[in-house]
Design an enzyme around this catalytic site. Structure first.
Site, mmCIF file in Angstrom:
data_model
loop_
_atom_site.group_PDB
_atom_site.id
_atom_site.type_symbol
_atom_site.label_atom_id
_atom_site.label_comp_id
_atom_site.label_asym_id
_atom_site.label_seq_id
_atom_site.Cartn_x
_atom_site.Cartn_y
_atom_site.Cartn_z
ATOM 1 C CE1 TYR A 117 20.754 -76.707 -4.221
ATOM 2 C CE2 TYR A 117 18.486 -77.175 -3.604
ATOM 3 C CZ TYR A 117 19.832 -77.348 -3.407
ATOM 4 O OH TYR A 117 20.272 -78.156 -2.394
ATOM 5 C CD1 TRP A 168 20.302 -84.783 -10.016
ATOM 6 C CD2 TRP A 168 19.830 -86.966 -9.767
ATOM 7 N NE1 TRP A 168 20.554 -85.129 -8.701
ATOM 8 C CE2 TRP A 168 20.278 -86.462 -8.522
ATOM 9 C CE3 TRP A 168 19.480 -88.305 -9.837
ATOM 10 C CZ2 TRP A 168 20.382 -87.266 -7.379
ATOM 11 C CZ3 TRP A 168 19.584 -89.100 -8.699
ATOM 12 C CH2 TRP A 168 20.024 -88.593 -7.494
ATOM 13 C CG ASP A 169 17.441 -81.109 -9.411
ATOM 14 O OD1 ASP A 169 18.609 -81.510 -9.413
ATOM 15 O OD2 ASP A 169 16.832 -80.792 -8.371
ATOM 16 C CE1 TYR A 214 23.673 -73.368 -5.505
ATOM 17 C CE2 TYR A 214 25.515 -72.808 -6.955
ATOM 18 C CZ TYR A 214 24.815 -73.745 -6.204
ATOM 19 O OH TYR A 214 25.261 -75.037 -6.158
ATOM 20 C CD GLN A 231 23.179 -83.221 -10.396
ATOM 21 O OE1 GLN A 231 22.371 -82.851 -11.226
ATOM 22 N NE2 GLN A 231 23.037 -82.972 -9.098
ATOM 23 N N GLY A 289 25.250 -86.468 -6.965
ATOM 24 C CA GLY A 289 23.898 -86.008 -6.631
ATOM 25 C C GLY A 289 23.553 -86.275 -5.172
ATOM 26 C CG ASP A 301 25.211 -82.447 -2.778
ATOM 27 O OD1 ASP A 301 24.857 -83.215 -3.679
ATOM 28 O OD2 ASP A 301 24.983 -81.230 -2.813
ATOM 29 N NE ARG A 342 22.234 -76.901 2.090
ATOM 30 C CZ ARG A 342 22.009 -77.180 0.809
ATOM 31 N NH1 ARG A 342 20.876 -77.731 0.424
ATOM 32 N NH2 ARG A 342 22.921 -76.938 -0.109
ATOM 33 C CD1 TRP A 356 22.352 -85.419 -0.570
ATOM 34 C CD2 TRP A 356 21.236 -87.296 -1.116
ATOM 35 N NE1 TRP A 356 21.572 -85.160 -1.691
ATOM 36 C CE2 TRP A 356 20.884 -86.281 -2.042
ATOM 37 C CE3 TRP A 356 20.651 -88.562 -1.246
ATOM 38 C CZ2 TRP A 356 19.988 -86.492 -3.095
ATOM 39 C CZ3 TRP A 356 19.767 -88.773 -2.290
ATOM 40 C CH2 TRP A 356 19.444 -87.744 -3.201
ATOM 41 C CD GLU A 404 16.752 -79.870 -1.039
ATOM 42 O OE1 GLU A 404 16.571 -79.058 -0.092
ATOM 43 O OE2 GLU A 404 17.805 -79.923 -1.698
#
Ligand code: GLC
Length: 436
Positions: free
Chosen positions: A40, A46-47, A92, A115, A173, A175, A208, A362, A405
């Site tokens: 990234y 938000w990170d 990216y 976000q 956020g 995904d 992913r 997620w 992560e």
């Protein structure tokens, strides 16, 4: 490629404190910080705010700077974007050209969606650490926060409603959460430009999102770009609009914190405007509550259909300040069941649901940042034991696996990107024994 690992000798807590500081420093890119180098390479919304919280433990001035640089990408319509690009990095995808969102040529290029708005709450935390040092910076950031919250309350609410819509899963956020599955399946990806993913060359593809999801993510970007990123129009007519319990609850909390900052700065009319936003909160919570699963759940705004599984953000109702005794008794039972089923809680999706996948982003993994928010709310409502359990789990995962992560909720193994800044930040601000 980052492989998950469990270290055989867990490092001492003091070493972890130092390592966490080093991770923040190694990912500093001038005045802003990357989620993690490689995977990234830009500033994420938000990170950055969690990173600011981490910095505030040892460099409060740098923490404020992180917030300020995020708002360099704010749009004239108020939106604080989910990514601030600044330069084009070929490692990216999708970068600034694909987003095509040249909203204001004087500002850095950004993505076209937002976000979760944790910023106002974290700004309040920074201010409270040292009010004298923060007052001037608070004065400057306050109108920007106000403008951003107003953007959510006008551009992301469908008329007559109260819950906040996301028009792209990336905006949430979270995904690839199963929360979006049904609504995403309705998006027809026909005609998307050929593309090459970059994320799966940094991280194991099994951790992913899938190609099915990615095609639709890109379709939604193309759709927004073709409409010149007219946010009101996208929310009203776009192919995807789902009420998100995550953003809705995070914004409610941020509204309350912004209100107290308004009063502190003597801005009565701003506080009054925020009151009108908060007034709708209860209605939003009612809309999201799903009786069939005893939890708050995402809801497709195009057809009213609820998501059928429990996401970790369901438990952010406490953080939001929503308390409905009859419902809460049921929500607590749901939380008990999930804590029981997952030794390293809180999984991003119900471990007893067929869609649970312990390693895939997620769709199951536990995220330190979400744990922090959930526990903060539970603690405030007197559920101290559960808050403690969630903090201990977060601590154990980082102690045994490192600053990944996210983590497998069944084994505690780290997954996704390594040396992740928001995990380091949450360690410093909350999970490390140093904060006891
Ligand atoms: C992924 C996450 C999102 C995060 C970003 C950068 O897209 O889903 O929440 O902000 O990565 O870490």
């Amino acid at each position: 490629m980052n492989k998950p690992f469990i270290s055989t000798n867990s490092r001492s807590n003091a070493d972890l404190d130092q390592r966490a500081i080093a991770i923040l420093r190694e990912n500093e890119w001038g005045d802003y910080t990357l989620p993690t180098k490689g995977l990234y390479p830009y500033q994420w919304n938000w990170d950055s705010m969690f990173v600011a919280l981490g910095f505030s433990e040892f460099d409060l001035d740098r923490a404020w700077t992180e917030v300020e640089t995020l708002f360099q990408g704010q749009w004239d319509n108020g939106m604080a974007a989910h990514i601030v690009f600044r330069q084009d990095d070929p490692s990216y995808f999708p970068g600034p050209k694909i987003w095509g969102s040249s909203h204001n040529p004087e500002n850095p290029p950004t993505s076209g969606c937002s976000q979760p708005p944790v910023a106002a709450t974290i700004v309040k935390d920074l201010y409270e650490k040292n009010p004298a040092a923060g007052k001037q910076r608070l004065e400057e950031i306050f109108p920007k926060l106000m403008k951003w919250h107003r953007w959510f309350h006008t551009m992301r609410i469908i008329s007559g409603g109260a819950a906040i819509a996301v028009t792209h899963p990336w905006e949430s956020g979270r995904d690839n959460s199963p929360d979006w599955d049904k609504a995403l399946a309705d998006v027809d990806p026909t005609g998307i430009q050929p593309y090459e993913r970059k994320d799966t060359s940094h991280v194991d593809p099994s951790m992913r999102p899938t190609k099915f999801e990615y095609d639709r993510y890109l379709k939604l970007v193309e759709w927004g770009r073709e409409r010149g990123w007219d946010h009101a129009n996208i929310t009203r007519e776009g192919p995807f609009a789902v009420a998100d319990p995550g953003i809705t609850f995070i914004l409610m909390r941020a509204d309350r914190d912004l209100r107290s900052l308004a009063l502190l700065l003597g801005k009565e009319s701003a506080a009054h405007e925020i009151d009108t936003w908060l007034y709708r909160s209860q209605h939003a919570a009612n809309y999201l509550w799903n009786d069939e699963i005893d939890a708050y759940a995402a809801r497709n705004l195009r057809n009213g259909q609820h998501a059928d599984g429990v996401s970790s953000v369901s438990f952010l109702s406490y953080y939001a300040g929503i308390a409905v005794p009859k419902r809460d008794a049921r929500l607590q039972k749901t939380l008990d069941r999930i804590l029981e089923a997952s030794p390293y809680s809180v999984p991003s999706f119900d471990p007893e649901h067929p869609k649970f996948d312990s390693c895939r982003y997620w769709r199951g993994p536990t995220w330190a940042i979400v744990n922090y928010l959930i526990a903060r709310g539970l603690q405030e409502y007197g559920f101290e034991e559960k808050a403690k359990r969630i903090r201990t789990d977060t601590r154990k995962m980082i102690q045994t696996s490192g600053f990944f992560e996210y983590f497998d909720p069944l084994t505690g193994e780290g997954a996704g990107g390594n040396n992740f800044t928001w995990t380091a930040a949450i360690w410093l601000a909350w999970a490390s024994p140093m904060t006891d």
